[in-house]
Design a protein around this motif. Sequence first.
Motif, PDB file in Angstrom:
ATOM      1  N   MET A  73       0.818  -1.211   0.000  1.00  0.00           N
ATOM      2  CA  MET A  73       0.000   0.000   0.000  1.00  0.00           C
ATOM      3  C   MET A  73       0.853   1.263   0.000  1.00  0.00           C
ATOM      4  N   GLU A  74       1.950   1.249   0.754  1.00  0.00           N
ATOM      5  CA  GLU A  74       2.816   2.423   0.758  1.00  0.00           C
ATOM      6  C   GLU A  74       3.483   2.617  -0.605  1.00  0.00           C
ATOM      7  N   LEU A  75       3.925   1.523  -1.215  1.00  0.00           N
ATOM      8  CA  LEU A  75       4.521   1.641  -2.544  1.00  0.00           C
ATOM      9  C   LEU A  75       3.504   2.147  -3.547  1.00  0.00           C
ATOM     10  N   ARG A  76       2.271   1.654  -3.447  1.00  0.00           N
ATOM     11  CA  ARG A  76       1.234   2.138  -4.352  1.00  0.00           C
ATOM     12  C   ARG A  76       1.018   3.641  -4.158  1.00  0.00           C
ATOM     13  N   THR A  77       1.003   4.102  -2.909  1.00  0.00           N
ATOM     14  CA  THR A  77       0.826   5.527  -2.636  1.00  0.00           C
ATOM     15  C   THR A  77       1.957   6.347  -3.251  1.00  0.00           C
ATOM     16  N   LEU A  78       3.201   5.853  -3.129  1.00  0.00           N
ATOM     17  CA  LEU A  78       4.348   6.579  -3.666  1.00  0.00           C
ATOM     18  C   LEU A  78       4.365   6.540  -5.194  1.00  0.00           C
ATOM     19  N   ILE A  79       3.968   5.413  -5.772  1.00  0.00           N
ATOM     20  CA  ILE A  79       3.852   5.328  -7.227  1.00  0.00           C
ATOM     21  C   ILE A  79       2.859   6.366  -7.734  1.00  0.00           C
ATOM     22  N   GLU A  80       1.712   6.441  -7.080  1.00  0.00           N
ATOM     23  CA  GLU A  80       0.673   7.394  -7.493  1.00  0.00           C
ATOM     24  C   GLU A  80       1.137   8.833  -7.314  1.00  0.00           C
ATOM     25  N   LEU A  81       1.904   9.078  -6.270  1.00  0.00           N
ATOM     26  CA  LEU A  81       2.406  10.434  -6.033  1.00  0.00           C
ATOM     27  C   LEU A  81       3.216  10.936  -7.218  1.00  0.00           C
ATOM     28  N   LEU A  82       4.157  10.104  -7.698  1.00  0.00           N
ATOM     29  CA  LEU A  82       5.018  10.562  -8.788  1.00  0.00           C
ATOM     30  C   LEU A  82       4.313  10.512 -10.138  1.00  0.00           C
ATOM     31  N   VAL A  83       3.384   9.581 -10.319  1.00  0.00           N
ATOM     32  CA  VAL A  83       2.585   9.599 -11.552  1.00  0.00           C
ATOM     33  C   VAL A  83       1.754  10.878 -11.597  1.00  0.00           C
ATOM     34  N   ASN A  84       1.142  11.224 -10.481  1.00  0.00           N
ATOM     35  CA  ASN A  84       0.366  12.467 -10.400  1.00  0.00           C
ATOM     36  C   ASN A  84       1.230  13.686 -10.688  1.00  0.00           C
ATOM     37  N   TYR A  85       2.448  13.648 -10.206  1.00  0.00           N
ATOM     38  CA  TYR A  85       3.338  14.807 -10.365  1.00  0.00           C
ATOM     39  C   TYR A  85       3.854  14.931 -11.798  1.00  0.00           C
ATOM     40  N   LEU A  86       4.399  13.865 -12.337  1.00  0.00           N
ATOM     41  CA  LEU A  86       5.003  13.944 -13.667  1.00  0.00           C
ATOM     42  C   LEU A  86       3.954  13.985 -14.779  1.00  0.00           C
ATOM     43  N   ALA A  87       2.828  13.340 -14.558  1.00  0.00           N
ATOM     44  CA  ALA A  87       1.769  13.319 -15.585  1.00  0.00           C
ATOM     45  C   ALA A  87       0.614  14.227 -15.195  1.00  0.00           C
ATOM     46  N   ARG A  88       0.914  15.311 -14.489  1.00  0.00           N
ATOM     47  CA  ARG A  88      -0.155  16.165 -13.958  1.00  0.00           C
ATOM     48  C   ARG A  88      -1.001  16.805 -15.054  1.00  0.00           C
ATOM     49  N   THR A  89      -0.477  16.908 -16.284  1.00  0.00           N
ATOM     50  CA  THR A  89      -1.259  17.465 -17.389  1.00  0.00           C
ATOM     51  C   THR A  89      -1.770  16.374 -18.328  1.00  0.00           C
ATOM     52  N   GLU A  90      -1.519  15.114 -17.973  1.00  0.00           N
ATOM     53  CA  GLU A  90      -1.895  13.992 -18.845  1.00  0.00           C
ATOM     54  C   GLU A  90      -2.970  13.159 -18.148  1.00  0.00           C
ATOM     55  N   GLN A  91      -4.220  13.524 -18.369  1.00  0.00           N
ATOM     56  CA  GLN A  91      -5.339  12.960 -17.621  1.00  0.00           C
ATOM     57  C   GLN A  91      -5.485  11.451 -17.822  1.00  0.00           C
ATOM     58  N   LYS A  92      -5.333  10.974 -19.051  1.00  0.00           N
ATOM     59  CA  LYS A  92      -5.535   9.548 -19.316  1.00  0.00           C
ATOM     60  C   LYS A  92      -4.522   8.694 -18.559  1.00  0.00           C
ATOM     61  N   ILE A  93      -3.284   9.147 -18.518  1.00  0.00           N
ATOM     62  CA  ILE A  93      -2.251   8.396 -17.807  1.00  0.00           C
ATOM     63  C   ILE A  93      -2.554   8.364 -16.320  1.00  0.00           C
ATOM     64  N   ARG A  94      -2.854   9.535 -15.772  1.00  0.00           N
ATOM     65  CA  ARG A  94      -3.114   9.602 -14.330  1.00  0.00           C
ATOM     66  C   ARG A  94      -4.310   8.740 -13.949  1.00  0.00           C
ATOM     67  N   GLU A  95      -5.398   8.894 -14.666  1.00  0.00           N
ATOM     68  CA  GLU A  95      -6.600   8.139 -14.333  1.00  0.00           C
ATOM     69  C   GLU A  95      -6.410   6.649 -14.577  1.00  0.00           C
ATOM     70  N   GLY A  96      -5.648   6.311 -15.603  1.00  0.00           N
ATOM     71  CA  GLY A  96      -5.421   4.903 -15.909  1.00  0.00           C
ATOM     72  C   GLY A  96      -4.591   4.204 -14.858  1.00  0.00           C
ATOM     73  N   VAL A  97      -3.467   4.814 -14.474  1.00  0.00           N
ATOM     74  CA  VAL A  97      -2.580   4.184 -13.495  1.00  0.00           C
ATOM     75  C   VAL A  97      -3.219   4.153 -12.122  1.00  0.00           C
TER      76      VAL A  97
END
Length: 317
Positions: free
Chosen positions: A221-245
């Motif tokens: 769960m912690e790894l998932r939270t950290l994965i989502e944190l950086l996906v949200n940050y780097l893909a902050r303008t890419e909605q499909k990627i963020r929502e998909g991951v």
Amino acid sequence: MCNQSETMSMYSTPYDDVWKTIMDKMPHLLIPLINEVFQEDHSGRETVTALQNEHMDSAAEKVISDSYLRIRDKHYHVECQSSPDGTMAIRMIEYDFLIGLKHAKKKGNEYTINYPQSCVLYLRHKESTPKFLTVHVNFPDGARAQYRIPVIRMQEYDLDEIFMKGLLCLLPYYIMRYEDSLHEINEDDEKLGNLLTEYQEIYSRLWTLKRERQISLYDVMELRTLIELLVNYLARTEQKIREGVIGMGGRVLTFPHDTVYEEGIAVGEACGKAWEKRETAFEMFGDGFSCEKVAKYIHETVDTARMLEKEWRAGGK
């Protein structure tokens, strides 16, 4: 250096926040990385003691990193850098000298200073990025010493190698290998599908390790939270990627051969069955998770989580 920060923030130093979270909450995940870099044979069951924040220079100014730890009787210093830094070799020898001073040993009128085993993790690198950082030290009496530490170039490790070698601490940073092409991926259905398949594999492999009791539910769960944190940050303008991951966290982990206990969140979220969410909640309470965190991961209200906690404490488990 991955600077210290009191709270995780997407807006300041997300790479540092991820690294500090791993150091603070899951330092055992660094053992495979240390084995890889220094050719050690730690089993992974050793106690890892994080020694951050304890070093001060003579002016009592905090200068030492948050990446200093002890395993058995050995000291390690692992610095995380988002990109190559031309001053890193000098900074590392300074940090390591201060660490050595902290543990200096005196015998008679003589002192012995032992440097820790040190390395630098570069999250990005160029072809010209060296595999070692080197400082040549010349003393007034003609003696010479060479300070040389290895460099880990994170993006050289593909997904198979990360899991084969147990380098799970690198998973949150995996999205960085695509950062220059995220917009292109977001606009291309085939490339988007390939990226999401990789993240489906990441989540699936983590849950396999959990089922095999190689890592805990907390780690997943912690790894998932950290994965989502950086996906949200780097893909902050890419909605499909963020929502998909981020959206796949619950639905891709459903395997026909899994028990409810093993599937946890995946089955609870995908099927929406109250009894499966109950099992997930009970497991999480057993691992020490708060009602707020349980509520988030089973997609229920905090009040519902509190009722489940009461049931669990009353013997419902």
